[in-house]
Design a protein around this motif. Structure first.
Motif, PDB file in Angstrom:
ATOM      1  N   UNK A 160       0.900  -1.205  -0.172  1.00 56.17           N
ATOM      2  CA  UNK A 160      -0.156  -0.049  -0.069  1.00 56.17           C
ATOM      3  C   UNK A 160       0.722   1.274   0.103  1.00 56.17           C
ATOM      4  N   UNK A 161       2.253   1.203   0.092  1.00 53.70           N
ATOM      5  CA  UNK A 161       2.957   2.428   0.431  1.00 53.70           C
ATOM      6  C   UNK A 161       2.997   3.053  -1.069  1.00 53.70           C
ATOM      7  N   UNK A 162       3.069   2.338  -1.986  1.00 51.68           N
ATOM      8  CA  UNK A 162       3.156   2.865  -3.247  1.00 51.68           C
ATOM      9  C   UNK A 162       2.073   3.772  -3.619  1.00 51.68           C
ATOM     10  N   UNK A 178      -2.847   3.193  -9.344  1.00 50.92           N
ATOM     11  CA  UNK A 178      -2.050   4.367  -8.559  1.00 50.92           C
ATOM     12  C   UNK A 178      -0.809   3.638  -7.771  1.00 50.92           C
ATOM     13  N   UNK A 179      -1.182   2.386  -7.339  1.00 50.20           N
ATOM     14  CA  UNK A 179       0.102   1.890  -6.529  1.00 50.20           C
ATOM     15  C   UNK A 179       1.171   1.623  -7.264  1.00 50.20           C
ATOM     16  N   UNK A 180       1.034   1.254  -8.533  1.00 50.15           N
ATOM     17  CA  UNK A 180       2.220   0.910  -9.293  1.00 50.15           C
ATOM     18  C   UNK A 180       2.776   2.352  -9.915  1.00 50.15           C
ATOM     19  N   UNK A 181       1.802   3.375 -10.296  1.00 47.16           N
ATOM     20  CA  UNK A 181       2.135   4.642 -11.008  1.00 47.16           C
ATOM     21  C   UNK A 181       2.921   5.366  -9.501  1.00 47.16           C
ATOM     22  N   UNK A 182       2.530   5.216  -8.468  1.00 43.48           N
ATOM     23  CA  UNK A 182       3.219   5.921  -7.304  1.00 43.48           C
ATOM     24  C   UNK A 182       5.022   5.243  -7.323  1.00 43.48           C
ATOM     25  N   UNK A 183       5.142   4.147  -7.737  1.00 47.98           N
ATOM     26  CA  UNK A 183       6.447   3.620  -7.779  1.00 47.98           C
ATOM     27  C   UNK A 183       7.159   4.503  -8.836  1.00 47.98           C
ATOM     28  N   UNK A 184       6.610   4.948  -9.660  1.00 41.61           N
ATOM     29  CA  UNK A 184       7.293   5.479 -10.927  1.00 41.61           C
ATOM     30  C   UNK A 184       7.588   7.259 -10.374  1.00 41.61           C
ATOM     31  N   UNK A 185       6.998   7.515  -9.397  1.00 44.96           N
ATOM     32  CA  UNK A 185       7.147   8.783  -8.783  1.00 44.96           C
ATOM     33  C   UNK A 185       8.113   8.933  -7.438  1.00 44.96           C
ATOM     34  N   UNK A 186       7.996   7.785  -6.928  1.00 42.24           N
ATOM     35  CA  UNK A 186       8.911   7.743  -5.610  1.00 42.24           C
ATOM     36  C   UNK A 186      10.069   7.926  -5.671  1.00 42.24           C
ATOM     37  N   UNK A 187      10.728   8.564  -4.556  1.00 41.59           N
ATOM     38  CA  UNK A 187      12.152   8.850  -4.355  1.00 41.59           C
ATOM     39  C   UNK A 187      13.023   7.923  -3.567  1.00 41.59           C
ATOM     40  N   UNK A 188      13.968   7.848  -3.752  1.00 36.93           N
ATOM     41  CA  UNK A 188      15.126   6.869  -3.195  1.00 36.93           C
ATOM     42  C   UNK A 188      15.054   7.531  -1.890  1.00 36.93           C
ATOM     43  N   UNK A 189      15.357   6.241  -0.954  1.00 35.39           N
ATOM     44  CA  UNK A 189      15.545   6.945   0.518  1.00 35.39           C
ATOM     45  C   UNK A 189      16.447   6.152   1.306  1.00 35.39           C
ATOM     46  N   UNK A 190      17.322   6.827   2.128  1.00 32.73           N
ATOM     47  CA  UNK A 190      18.438   6.088   3.047  1.00 32.73           C
ATOM     48  C   UNK A 190      18.423   7.002   4.285  1.00 32.73           C
ATOM     49  N   UNK A 191      18.398   6.109   5.357  1.00 31.61           N
ATOM     50  CA  UNK A 191      18.424   7.105   6.696  1.00 31.61           C
ATOM     51  C   UNK A 191      19.512   6.138   7.600  1.00 31.61           C
ATOM     52  N   UNK A 192      19.890   7.213   8.487  1.00 29.80           N
ATOM     53  CA  UNK A 192      20.754   6.721   9.606  1.00 29.80           C
ATOM     54  C   UNK A 192      20.292   7.081  11.096  1.00 29.80           C
ATOM     55  N   UNK A 193      20.431   6.557  11.931  1.00 35.14           N
ATOM     56  CA  UNK A 193      19.831   6.623  13.370  1.00 35.14           C
ATOM     57  C   UNK A 193      20.719   6.193  14.307  1.00 35.14           C
TER      58      UNK A 193
END
Length: 801
Positions: A353-355, A578-593
């Motif tokens: 569902x995140x996409x 839209x879940x597939x289309x959202x993948x095309x718009x999504x950004x790469x993410x990287x995090x440190x904690x």
């Protein structure tokens, strides 16, 4: 048709019922523009294909290249730039308890800690409570122990604490209550500075030979995975790292260390999360191994890597002239894309569902208007609901199938109501769900002998049109929906209902009334999580925009908006995928904690900002390695803060350069007051420092939907429902209050022009979706959306809370 190498971008979302694939490639006639391809197929059809995303990608390559590709043939990836996937594999494995067996390695004396849990009792009045069983199969206790020097509730903790120099050497022993008067802390043992800055006393170091023997015994019993959870490992991970190295040397293929997965305080959620990762990651990797087998070796070799002088280096590196291998990226539960190296079972629980959340958030939000948006994803198995008000709403502890995990996830509420929800008449009540017909066998109309479902009700009411719906059903995958079978099943149910209510089988409610009764029940079920996200949190539901998507969203959107008092409904042209289309718009993410145990005040703030700066530098370096720098790289800096004496922390975010404009403590107090309605007169403690990096896929997505709406004239563009040449056909459709409208106009979305205005009742269809416009509603056609105004909706104003 010849397309350039490394130019096809493919995004696939495998849901519970359908697998949606969106692809784009350069237009041969206009290389600056991209053409789009949409493929929709059943998520499960074992008689025809083994894996739905692979089959969808095969169909895309056939369409784009204009060649036939036999099923089962290894797909060449020369033309593919990337494949982005969201998957429910880990989610389903957790729900169905089909993960991999693994062992829990835990500090001696804490063997039953994860069974005891946090003692919460969500069903306190149930007479027969069945607790979910733990995910691990056996437990090994490790005779090791570390503890923290001093105690956190000491009112003079800062004065009594162990002091260290810049090199981590002890310069002053513990003082005050608890000090034994002889050693550095309360008793014997080496004292070191933990990652959080706290003094850690090593009471007992682990015995390497004993650990090796225990792990060898596990290997002999067939175990290949372990989850390691040691006390205080969030700040002192050395013992966990030691066990991890030994396990790797002994051949364990899955080693989940809690200190590396979730370096946060609270041993129970950290431990459960680690067992979830050990339980789910092997299942996910097995699926991905099978996925990669359908393609040539370049896809696995790539996965975000680029070939330079024969050596593999991670990163997109689009500015290079070197040939690139195709790559696979995955949607994480927090809405960011991850490469194969960083993707795991723990990070994929809400991958599916995140996409869709990313898709509606980026296409519906207007930064000038600032009106919050509710996203409702009505799929085949369930409905997912979320809220967006300029930033993704994220939670850091969630419960799925009775398992509470500590990992950043988008705040998505799910209810078991969708197109595949089964229909029952039970105890004199209409019931839709929670059982689902799924993709195999699917509803009655899928021609596979399935049960009655919401899709059948929409079909009977005329809200699905078999002549426009994809013909992918039956054993041949080429047959349309079977309306006659649905009608026959509903007729039998109608007779049973009328007999139960005393009207006799042939009198009482008609088929339409029965079918619409189930639709009303399903709509109310879908409204429930929306109210939970808005009204229960102090937001006025009616002052939101409703962004509807998912395969069944268009059939329910208008009526759901009416129930909630919402005036504006947005339906994207790609709403059904839209879940597939959202993948095309999504950004790469990287995090440190990193963990932290520091009070927030003017004296500690410089050190906290310094730690954020160090994490920011590391995150930006990783984003640069992945191909994002300059304006394409952004960071979000956060502190996890709580009032001293409480155990409820909030992750507070400030912009990259906002520390001088807004103090973190003021931001924390504002969020705490909104969340709980009061403030405490206590000092603020920082538990964690965190930096999330974002590599932007697009610099801009163009003007917002409302900006476009304001620039077009719709006054003279009303489409007549009686004489317009744009009406593709007419169909009998059932609506509440007015009943059947036998000549409801049906419009094809691709034949409507920007600025056209449709007046309900009406239907709008394309190859993958059907949109029902209720009577008196007005729909304006834009380049990417239908904007539907609901009669009787309440006007919003400047305040949306």
């Amino acid at each position: 048709m010849v397309v350039p190498d490394r130019s096809i971008r493919i995004c696939a979302d495998r849901g519970g019922t359908f697998c949606d694939v969106h692809a784009s490639y350069p237009d041969p006639d206009n290389p600056d523009e991209r053409k789009e391809v949409v493929v929709k197929l059943l998520s499960q059809d074992p008689a025809n294909y083994r894996d739905a995303p692979t089959e969808g990608i095969r169909r895309v390559l056939e369409i784009v290249n204009g060649t036939s590709i036999p099923r089962g043939q290894i797909l060449t990836t020369d033309k593919i730039e990337y494949i982005r996937l969201s998957t429910t594999v880990a989610t389903n494995a957790l729900l169905e308890r089909k993960g991999h067996k693994h062992a829990l390695i835990i500090t001696k004396g804490f063997k039953d800690l994860l069974v005891i849990g946090n003692q919460s009792r969500p069903r306190i009045f149930d007479l027969n409570i069945r607790r979910p069983s733990p995910l691990y199969s056996t437990v090994i206790e490790v005779d090791e122990r570390v503890t923290l020097a001093g105690y956190s509730s000491d009112p003079q903790a800062a004065e009594h604490a162990v002091q260290f120099n810049e090199n981590g050497e002890v310069t002053r022993a513990l003082s005050g209550p608890g000090w034994d008067g002889k050693n550095v802390a309360e008793g014997p043992g080496e004292v070191v500075r933990g990652l959080s800055g706290e003094a850690v006393r090593i009471m007992r170091k682990p015995d390497v030979s004993a650990i090796t023997a225990s792990l060898q015994e596990l290997r002999s019993q067939g175990y290949a995975g372990i989850a390691v959870v040691l006390a205080h490992s969030y700040t002192y991970p050395d013992h966990e790292l030691l066990i991890g190295r030994i396990a790797k040397d002994l051949g364990f293929t899955q080693v989940s260390l809690s200190s590396q997965l979730i370096p946060m305080i609270k041993m129970v959620p950290r431990g459960v999360s680690s067992t979830a990762d050990a339980y789910l990651t092997p299942v996910l990797m097995e699926y991905l191994d099978g996925f990669f087998e359908g393609f040539d070796e370049k896809l696995r070799k790539g996965s975000g890597k680029v070939s330079v002088d024969g050596k593999a280096t991670s990163g997109i590196r689009e500015e290079d002239d070197h040939p690139r291998d195709p790559r696979v990226e995955f949607m994480g539960s927090d809405g960011g894309l991850l490469d194969l190296e960083n993707f795991s079972g723990l990070k994929s629980i809400l991958s599916g569902p995140a996409g869709g959340v990313v898709g509606y958030a980026l296409t519906s939000w207007d930064p000038e208007r600032k009106q919050p948006v509710i996203g409702i994803d009505v799929g085949g198995t369930s409905t997912d609901v979320s809220r967006f008000s300029g930033r993704y709403e994220t939670v850091y502890e969630t419960t799925t199938a009775g398992i509470t995990v500590q990992s950043p996830q988008l705040d998505i509420n799910t209810v078991a109501a969708g197109g595949g929800s089964r229909l029952f008449w039970r105890n004199g009540l209409f019931q839709a769900g929670p059982e689902s017909a799924g993709a195999e066998p699917g509803p009655v109309c899928y021609r596979k002998g399935g049960p009655l479902a919401v899709t059948d009700a929409n079909l009977i009411l005329g809200r699905l049109l078999p002549s426009y719906f994809p013909k992918i059903f039956g054993k041949s995958e080429k047959e349309p929906l079977d309306a006659e079978a649905s009608l026959k099943a509903f007729e039998e149910l109608r007779k049973a209902i009328n007999k139960d209510v005393g009207g006799g089988g042939d009198v009482g409610m008609g088929v339409d009334e029965v079918a619409y009764g189930f639709i009303k029940v399903a709509n109310e079920t879908m409204c429930r999580p929306i109210r939970a996200l808005t009204e229960s949190r102090g937001f006025a539901t009616s002052k939101h925009i409703l962004a509807s998507f998912g395969g069944a969203g268009g059939q329910h959107a208008c009526e759901i908006a009416q129930l909630l008092g919402i005036k504006t409904v947005l339906i994207h042209r790609h709403s059904s995928i839209l879940s597939a289309y959202g993948l095309a718009l999504a950004d790469r993410a990287f995090e440190l904690q990193e963990p932290c145990s520091t009070p927030y005040n003017p004296f500690t703030k410089p050190n906290l900002i310094s730690r954020l700066d160090a994490l920011t530098s590391s995150v930006l370096s990783e984003l640069k390695r992945q191909g994002f720098s300059g304006s394409r790289a952004h960071v979000e800096r956060m502190l996890n803060m709580r009032f001293d004496g409480t155990d409820t922390a909030l992750m507070v975010k400030c912009g990259e350069d906002d520390e001088d404009e807004e103090e973190f403590d003021r931001a924390f107090k504002r969020e705490y007051k909104h969340e709980f309605g009061f403030l405490l007169d206590a000092r603020i403690v920082v538990e964690d420092v965190k930096v999330r990096g974002i590599g932007k896929t697009f610099d801009s997505l163009g003007p917002s939907v409302f900006t476009e709406l304001a620039t077009i004239s719709t006054f003279s563009r009303r489409v007549s429902p009686t004489v317009s040449s744009k009406i593709d056909s007419r169909h009998s459709v059932y609506f509440e209050d007015i009943g059947r409208v036998p000549d409801t106009p049906v419009y094809r979305l691709d034949r409507l022009d920007v600025g056209d205005v449709l007046i309900g009742p009406a239907m709008v269809v394309d190859g993958t979706q059907t949109i029902v416009i209720v009577p008196d509603a007005e729909a304006v056609v834009l380049s990417r959306h239908l904007v539907i105004t609901i009669k009787g909706g309440q006007e919003g104003n400047e305040s949306y809370s």
